[in-house]
Scaffold this motif. Structure first.
Motif, short mmCIF file in Angstrom:
data_model
loop_
_atom_site.label_atom_id
_atom_site.label_comp_id
_atom_site.label_asym_id
_atom_site.label_seq_id
_atom_site.Cartn_x
_atom_site.Cartn_y
_atom_site.Cartn_z
N THR A 110 7.15 0.12 1.13
CA THR A 110 5.73 0.59 0.96
C THR A 110 4.59 -0.66 0.46
O THR A 110 3.52 -0.44 0.52
N PRO A 144 -1.37 -7.78 2.43
CA PRO A 144 -0.52 -6.84 3.39
C PRO A 144 0.34 -7.33 4.57
O PRO A 144 1.46 -6.88 4.60
N GLY A 199 5.02 7.03 3.08
CA GLY A 199 3.71 6.60 2.38
C GLY A 199 4.19 6.96 1.01
O GLY A 199 5.28 7.64 0.72
N PRO A 200 3.06 6.97 0.17
CA PRO A 200 1.93 6.03 0.25
C PRO A 200 2.25 4.65 0.16
O PRO A 200 3.36 4.24 -0.26
N GLY A 201 1.27 3.68 0.81
CA GLY A 201 1.47 2.42 0.68
C GLY A 201 0.58 1.38 1.38
O GLY A 201 -0.24 1.96 1.85
N LEU A 202 0.94 0.26 1.78
CA LEU A 202 0.12 -0.60 2.55
C LEU A 202 0.42 -0.23 4.00
O LEU A 202 1.66 -0.56 4.27
N GLY A 203 -0.47 -0.24 4.73
CA GLY A 203 -0.20 0.12 6.17
C GLY A 203 0.74 -0.83 6.88
O GLY A 203 1.54 -0.30 7.33
N LEU A 218 4.20 -0.40 5.49
CA LEU A 218 4.93 1.00 5.90
C LEU A 218 5.04 0.79 7.48
O LEU A 218 6.38 1.64 7.72
N ARG A 219 4.34 0.52 8.45
CA ARG A 219 4.54 0.30 9.69
C ARG A 219 5.83 -0.44 10.19
O ARG A 219 6.75 -0.12 10.88
N ASN A 232 1.89 7.30 6.58
CA ASN A 232 0.61 8.06 6.15
C ASN A 232 0.25 7.25 4.87
O ASN A 232 1.02 7.33 3.73
N GLN A 233 -0.68 6.13 4.90
CA GLN A 233 -1.19 5.45 3.56
C GLN A 233 -1.40 6.22 2.54
O GLN A 233 -1.01 5.76 1.31
N ARG A 234 -1.90 7.24 2.54
CA ARG A 234 -2.42 8.25 1.43
C ARG A 234 -1.56 9.58 1.51
O ARG A 234 -2.15 10.53 1.06
#
Ligand code: ATP
Ligand code: FE2
Length: 331
Positions: free
Chosen positions: A9, A44, A81-85, A88-89, A317-319
């Motif tokens: 994350t 990020p 998620g949540p976290g930095l896009g 996470l990807r 899902n970042q949020r």
């Protein structure tokens, strides 16, 4: 069942393997690699590049060190998620690739809920706690109520770890600054007044951070500022946690996140718990910080309760809010 979990994350990439034994979690291996920026905060994309560079080796190492075979893995879990896009990807892509290659099911889980469930899964006697989750980016008080994990209080601005790191960076301490601030604070009992900011059940740190930085600019003793920051922020966290315990009538408190290793915070929360006749738990450090084992364990719980996830549904899902996760494994 053996589950492999990938956590990614923020600035750490982790791979953990767990096995369920009589409804408790046995951690077979838990490997973590942390990205440390040369200067400044986390970028990020640079963190994601770091994760991409290490993830394949971490997966291979975890299999070897745990002395299992790829064929022994029943499930692949990842932090959705949540976290930095970008981070996470990277973790999600690795998890999808592994799931498709091994032809094993894939499940994405909520990172914050994983911090709580690993406590329930590994710490004896920890059954229904209020979690004080204190890390770099996150500061939340979480508990299970009416079918979901709910946030009872949280930071309105930065996480407590980021607050300590930002102050540390301003006065020239090395990252991560939390442990250094803890050491410096041990050499003081001189309290400097700082804003104590609780709004309802939520907390704000930015005013306190500015005030602490102002003290440093005025040449106040660094030890005194560190001591005062700890006393004030930890008292705020303990107050909100206690009020969540009173409201939910829960008799257990659990610490999680990187800041949970702080002995002064542990002491304050423990005193509060003892005063209430409640139990206090703190998992080992490797299970408090961001790690793959907690993701694997929550993946197992989720899967075992009947939930399934297709590749299409595995989008990050970042949020991803704590209360967005469906909870079917608790009564
Ligand atoms: P998350 O993505 O969940 O927000 P994170 O990536 O920030 O987590 P963690 O490893 O959970 O990472 O926590 C790191 C934070 O913990 C840093 O801000 C660090 O300064 C802080 N920290 C670590 N040890 C201590 C300590 N002994 N006292 C205070 N803070 C600490
Ligand atoms: Fe975390």
């Amino acid at each position: 069942m053996i589950c492999l979990g990938i956590e990614g994350t923020a600035h750490s990439i982790g791979v953990g393997l767990i096995k369920d034994v009589n409804k408790t979690c046995r951690v077979l291996i838990n490997l973590i690699k942390t990205y440390k920026p040369e200067k400044g905060g986390i970028h990020p994309r640079e963190a994601a590049n770091h994760h991409a560079a290490y993830i394949a080796d971490l997966i291979r190492d975890s299999i070897q060190k745990a002395k299992v075979d790829f064929n022994d893995i029943d499930l692949i879990a990842f932090s959705q998620g949540p976290g930095l896009g970008p981070c996470l990807r990277t973790a999600a892509t690795a998890a999808r690739a592994l799931s498709l290659t091994l032809e094993k099911p894939l499940i994405g889980v909520n990172h914050c809920v994983a911090h709580l469930e690993i406590g329930r899964g590994t710490v004896k006697g920890c059954l229904d706690p209020v979690l004080l989750y204190v890390s770099g980016a996150n500061t939340q008080v979480i508990a299970f109520a009416e079918g979901k994990y709910r946030v009872f209080g949280e930071t309105l601005d930065v996480g407590i770890g980021n607050c300590l790191d930002k102050f540390g960076r301003a006065v020239g301490l090395e990252f991560p600054c939390g442990p250094k601030i803890e050491e410096l604070a041990k050499n003081s009992t001189h309290y400097l007044s700082l804003p104590y900011s609780i709004k309802g059940m939520d907390i704000a740190f930015s005013g306190l951070l500015t005030a602490a930085e102002n003290y440093a600019q005025k040449g106040k003793r660094l030890e005194d500022i560190c001591y005062s920051m700890q006393e004030t922020t930890f008292a705020m966290l303990t107050e909100v946690t206690e009020r969540a315990m009173a409201h939910t009538e829960k008799q257990e408190v659990l610490l999680g996140g990187g800041v949970a290793s702080n002995k002064r915070l542990q002491k304050m929360v423990q005193i509060m718990a003892t005063d209430r006749g409640a139990k206090f738990f703190v998992p080992s450090r490797d299970l408090c910080v961001d790690n793959g084992a907690m993701i694997a364990w929550l993946g197992f719980l989720t899967y075992q309760s009947g939930q399934r996830m297709s590749i299409d549904e595995s989008i990050i899902n970042q949020r991803f809010r704590t209360d967005m996760m469906e909870v079917h494994w608790r009564g």
